[in-house]
Design an enzyme around this catalytic site. Structure first.
Site, PDB file in Angstrom:
ATOM      1  N   TYR A 114       0.716  -0.948  -0.063  1.00 36.79           N
ATOM      2  CA  TYR A 114       0.103   0.164  -0.210  1.00 36.79           C
ATOM      3  C   TYR A 114       1.073   1.463   0.093  1.00 36.79           C
ATOM      4  O   TYR A 114       1.825   1.419   0.792  1.00 36.79           O
ATOM      5  CB  TYR A 114      -1.197   0.357   1.259  1.00 36.79           C
TER       6      TYR A 114
ATOM      7  N   SER B 168       1.320  -7.292   2.248  1.00 34.60           N
ATOM      8  CA  SER B 168       0.136  -7.059   2.698  1.00 34.60           C
ATOM      9  C   SER B 168      -0.193  -6.427   1.434  1.00 34.60           C
ATOM     10  O   SER B 168      -1.459  -7.638   1.210  1.00 34.60           O
ATOM     11  CB  SER B 168       1.133  -4.985   2.855  1.00 34.60           C
TER      12      SER B 168
ATOM     13  N   ASP C 237       1.219  -7.851  14.101  1.00 38.88           N
ATOM     14  CA  ASP C 237       0.917  -7.383  13.334  1.00 38.88           C
ATOM     15  C   ASP C 237      -0.504  -6.787  13.395  1.00 38.88           C
ATOM     16  O   ASP C 237      -1.376  -7.572  13.452  1.00 38.88           O
ATOM     17  CB  ASP C 237       0.906  -8.448  12.136  1.00 38.88           C
TER      18      ASP C 237
ATOM     19  N   HIS D  92       4.052  -6.518  11.458  1.00 43.90           N
ATOM     20  CA  HIS D  92       3.479  -6.594   9.896  1.00 43.90           C
ATOM     21  C   HIS D  92       5.033  -6.972   9.075  1.00 43.90           C
ATOM     22  O   HIS D  92       4.856  -6.799   7.814  1.00 43.90           O
ATOM     23  CB  HIS D  92       3.173  -5.190   9.453  1.00 43.90           C
TER      24      HIS D  92
END
Length: 335
Positions: A92, A185, A271, A308
């Site tokens: 992202y 992700s 995460d 993450h």
């Protein structure tokens, strides 16, 4: 419902009943049929670099609406044979950057296509693919057009991701029967979506996947991108029903259920960006709707003390070894 105290055993049994629209399959058939009306590959031109062991090309392909989407195609220099190929999707807020930024897969001997994210460059990495389609919604990519699934940014981005596979299969030097998709992700969410929409993938590698178990993720995750959707709803309180409906068309769990390719997952237990239970939701549903008596081959690696970032280089090494074992079973049996 899992919480922060859930054990890995509990997560391995977490298979929520994620909302799926009755016209989910028709929605995506129509979307992809419209895109397929145009040839995928638009332009390929050599890209000069200072990398003596690799060759790179600047690729343009026709994505959603025929929009030009940019990508880097890279492969070992001087190799003429058709190679197994990895299509990679970025996270992202990232663009494709420069061709020397992501070299793991071509250095490992694969042909590699890295897709740009339309409209998302500038937060973490540069890109040059705009998203020219405006619609009511919030200010961030996760909320662009979120009031209607036909207007939603991720309808366009997922279509681009599918078209990237079609484009790479038209490139020279690609073994069309050995194309895999990979991402972390947001890229991991795109890889799962492609797994549910594209036939004959060799493998799927997804780490900390975004876009999974969306309703729960928005409710429990504060950081972007899920937090951006939550903050949109905090202001647009009457939009909740429309938002949940839109998200159900792009939920990775629904794509995962339709997948048939072998899959490799990675999850960081701590995460907070893409909560671990949402990734497990996709893993536990993976291949459930494909009509086979047993699901496709799949495995998951959990990193108990990581967020993450997951397993980082350790996990990449596992990905390399796993993909080699899927593409070359004789290598694994001889090890």
């Amino acid at each position: 419902m899992p919480d922060s105290a859930s054990t890995v055993d509990e997560l391995q049994r977490y298979a929520p009943d994620v909302a799926e629209p009755d016209d989910f399959d028709q929605f995506w058939r129509d979307t992809l049929a419209e895109a397929a009306a145009r040839p995928a590959l638009v332009d390929v031109r050599p890209e000069p670099t200072d990398l003596l062991l690799l060759d790179s090309w600047d690729v343009t392909f026709a994505g959603f609406g025929g929009d030009p989407v940019r990508a880097w195609y890279t492969r070992p220099a001087g190799v003429r044979e058709s190679l197994p190929t990895v299509v990679e999707y970025a996270g992202y807020g990232r663009g494709r950057g420069l061709p020397h930024e992501r070299l793991t897969w071509p250095v490992a001997g694969y042909a590699h296509l890295l897709m740009d994210n339309r409209g998302q460059s500038g937060l973490y990495g540069a890109g040059d693919t705009p998203d020219p389609h405006g619609a009511p919604g919030g200010a961030s990519p996760a909320t662009w057009g979120i009031l209607d699934p036909r207007d939603y940014h991720y309808r366009r981005l997922i279509t681009d991701a599918v078209r990237a596979v079609e484009a790479v299969r038209a490139l020279p030097g690609v073994d069309r029967d050995r194309v895999s998709v990979v991402g972390n992700s947001q890229g991991g969410g795109l890889a799962l979506a492609v797994a549910g929409l594209v036939d004959n993938l060799a493998a799927v590698l997804t780490t900390a996947p975004f876009l999974c178990d969306m309703r729960r993720a928005v409710q429990v995750s504060e950081p972007a991108p899920y937090g951006e959707i939550g903050r949109y709803l905090a202001v647009h309180r009457d939009a909740e029903e429309a938002v949940w409906r839109t998200l159900s068309y792009v939920d990775g769990v629904n794509f995962a259920r339709r997948a048939t390719a072998p899959a490799h997952f990675g999850i960081g237990r701590r995460d907070t960006v893409c909560p671990p239970d949402t990734g497990f939701a996709a893993y536990n549903h993976y291949g459930a709707a494909n009509g086979r008596p047993v699901p496709p081959e799949r495995e998951i690696h959990v990193y108990p003390f990581n967020g993450h970032e997951g397993g980082e280089a350790v996990h990449v090494r596992r990905q390399l070894r796993w993909l080699d074992s899927v593409l070359h079973p004789a290598h694994a049996s001889a090890a």
